[in-house]
Design a protein around this motif. Sequence first.
Motif, PDB file in Angstrom:
ATOM      1  N   GLY A   1      -6.322 -37.166  33.150  1.00  0.00           N
ATOM      2  CA  GLY A   1      -6.644 -36.355  34.319  1.00  0.00           C
ATOM      3  C   GLY A   1      -6.299 -37.060  35.617  1.00  0.00           C
ATOM      4  O   GLY A   1      -5.835 -36.431  36.574  1.00  0.00           O
ATOM      5  N   TRP A   2      -6.531 -38.376  35.660  1.00  0.00           N
ATOM      6  CA  TRP A   2      -6.133 -39.137  36.860  1.00  0.00           C
ATOM      7  C   TRP A   2      -4.626 -39.025  37.086  1.00  0.00           C
ATOM      8  O   TRP A   2      -4.172 -38.889  38.223  1.00  0.00           O
ATOM      9  N   CYS A   3      -3.870 -39.095  35.993  1.00  0.00           N
ATOM     10  CA  CYS A   3      -2.405 -38.996  36.103  1.00  0.00           C
ATOM     11  C   CYS A   3      -1.997 -37.642  36.691  1.00  0.00           C
ATOM     12  O   CYS A   3      -1.122 -37.575  37.571  1.00  0.00           O
ATOM     13  N   LEU A   4      -2.639 -36.568  36.199  1.00  0.00           N
ATOM     14  CA  LEU A   4      -2.331 -35.241  36.723  1.00  0.00           C
ATOM     15  C   LEU A   4      -2.694 -35.135  38.197  1.00  0.00           C
ATOM     16  O   LEU A   4      -1.951 -34.539  38.998  1.00  0.00           O
ATOM     17  N   LYS A   5      -3.826 -35.710  38.584  1.00  0.00           N
ATOM     18  CA  LYS A   5      -4.262 -35.681  39.979  1.00  0.00           C
ATOM     19  C   LYS A   5      -3.263 -36.394  40.873  1.00  0.00           C
ATOM     20  O   LYS A   5      -2.866 -35.864  41.925  1.00  0.00           O
ATOM     21  N   TYR A   6      -2.824 -37.585  40.468  1.00  0.00           N
ATOM     22  CA  TYR A   6      -1.895 -38.350  41.293  1.00  0.00           C
ATOM     23  C   TYR A   6      -0.505 -37.721  41.294  1.00  0.00           C
ATOM     24  O   TYR A   6       0.222 -37.821  42.288  1.00  0.00           O
ATOM     25  N   LEU A   7      -0.143 -37.087  40.206  1.00  0.00           N
ATOM     26  CA  LEU A   7       1.131 -36.363  40.184  1.00  0.00           C
ATOM     27  C   LEU A   7       1.086 -35.197  41.169  1.00  0.00           C
ATOM     28  O   LEU A   7       2.045 -34.972  41.924  1.00  0.00           O
ATOM     29  N   TRP A   8       0.001 -34.460  41.169  1.00  0.00           N
ATOM     30  CA  TRP A   8      -0.145 -33.335  42.097  1.00  0.00           C
ATOM     31  C   TRP A   8      -0.154 -33.818  43.550  1.00  0.00           C
ATOM     32  O   TRP A   8       0.468 -33.203  44.424  1.00  0.00           O
TER      33      TRP A   8
ATOM     34  N   ALA B   1       1.318 -36.473  44.634  1.00  0.00           N
ATOM     35  CA  ALA B   1       2.685 -36.887  44.944  1.00  0.00           C
ATOM     36  C   ALA B   1       3.553 -35.678  45.285  1.00  0.00           C
ATOM     37  O   ALA B   1       4.371 -35.717  46.211  1.00  0.00           O
ATOM     38  N   VAL B   2       3.368 -34.589  44.526  1.00  0.00           N
ATOM     39  CA  VAL B   2       4.138 -33.368  44.798  1.00  0.00           C
ATOM     40  C   VAL B   2       3.824 -32.839  46.192  1.00  0.00           C
ATOM     41  O   VAL B   2       4.718 -32.378  46.916  1.00  0.00           O
ATOM     42  N   LEU B   3       2.559 -32.923  46.589  1.00  0.00           N
ATOM     43  CA  LEU B   3       2.139 -32.435  47.897  1.00  0.00           C
ATOM     44  C   LEU B   3       2.462 -33.422  49.021  1.00  0.00           C
ATOM     45  O   LEU B   3       2.309 -33.087  50.198  1.00  0.00           O
TER      46      LEU B   3
ATOM     47  N   ALA C   1       7.549 -41.474  44.016  1.00  0.00           N
ATOM     48  CA  ALA C   1       6.153 -41.325  43.606  1.00  0.00           C
ATOM     49  C   ALA C   1       6.019 -40.189  42.592  1.00  0.00           C
ATOM     50  O   ALA C   1       5.311 -40.315  41.588  1.00  0.00           O
ATOM     51  N   ILE C   2       6.717 -39.078  42.848  1.00  0.00           N
ATOM     52  CA  ILE C   2       6.682 -37.961  41.898  1.00  0.00           C
ATOM     53  C   ILE C   2       7.219 -38.404  40.542  1.00  0.00           C
ATOM     54  O   ILE C   2       6.625 -38.128  39.492  1.00  0.00           O
TER      55      ILE C   2
END
Length: 445
Positions: A110-117, A119-121, A306-307
């Motif tokens: 979940g942390w990975c998904l949060k940081y990926l999101w 990065a996208v933003l 980062a993405i």
Amino acid sequence: MSQNMTTGGWGSRLGFILASAGSAVGLGAIWKFPYMAGTNGGAVFMLPFIFFTLTIGVSLLIAEFAMGRAGRQGAVGSLNRVAGKPWGIFGGIGVFTVFLILSFYSAVGGWCLKYLWDAVLGNGLITDTAKLGEYFGGFVSNAFDSYGYLLLFLAVTAYVVMNGIEKGIEKVAKILMPALFILMLILIVRGVTLPGGWKGVEFLFTPRWEDFNGSALFNAMGFCFFSLSLGAGTMITYGSYLNPKADLPSSVGWVAFLAIMAAILGGLMVMPAVFAFNLDPAAGPGLTFVTMPAVFAQMPFGHGFAIAFYACLTVAALTSSVSMLEACATLLVQECRLTRRTAILATLAGCALVGFAANMSFGPWADVKFFGKNIFDLLDYVTSNVGMPLSSFGIAIAAAWIAWPAMQRELQTTRMLPPSVLTTIRILTGFCAPLFVAVVALGSL
């Protein structure tokens, strides 16, 4: 029974190798290996890790894959069928252990998904590592937000596993594993071309023997054991889907090679950038979620990198989580006679419940401790230091001394091996591997 009765088999040997390598790689290669190397002297940690993987690690992988293919069932069923009923207990221990791992591992996913999101933003690229630490702490302590990402990660994992072996796990592995290596190579090229980045390469590949000590050797042993998903029931389960005509020794060799390469590439992806910006390679687990955003913030085209980086982390997390869920679901299908869909949903519900407790240990339940550890750390400790070693110990003994005739048949389905090779495998599996597991477990305890 020519195929595992739950989901069929692998459509190709390549799919089996990539999926097994993905299970072994996981977050260990990208998240854990860089900070383990950073805190244990770089090359003097990496070289023993490679040695242990190519010897003890390979022998344990052979044992798990062979027992799975010979038994044609999950971790419990295969051991019961090949070695006798009492030995299935060790498979059960492994699957229960991997259930607990998936429960708290999903928090990191979940942390990975949060940081990926983020990065996208375009958020989170801050040069001040202290602020990044506050940001990370604020997120994980927010029980509602962090638990939401945990559930999302579990849902993505379930979607892949729900589609079975060939159309689900194998199909995803064939896409995600090459994508993972391509993304890592892009980031490595960028990192080593940064001013001062080559120092990170030297740190990983130039041994400084004055830094070598027993701690580095012990940690290399432990990382080898746990990074290959040994003693978790996943490799036995994957082995049960393997075509009887596939060359087992060469398949194991490829899995071990890809696991080692992923760890080395993970180090090369992180360390050059860390050295280029004069950051601390021994920053520990925070190297990924606290240090790396600061690196990206100072890099040209940092947003794009980062993405790519957090996409790598998410892919790595997913390749392991699908193998864990598959092992748990297979056990429920075969031993409890549940439908595959019901087994997956039941495992998901259990993981969500245990994961809730693990997730709360960073927030409202931070002060709830057992033996001085919060719930997340306790689950990590019990699975790493008790469950996986105990399961691997039993599997190694069963393979080398109880079911050795079946092991020999599985090793020689495509070609005859010299007696010296078979003897070496048996010694590594029956003597060296149990000793290795005992040293790691007792040392950790």
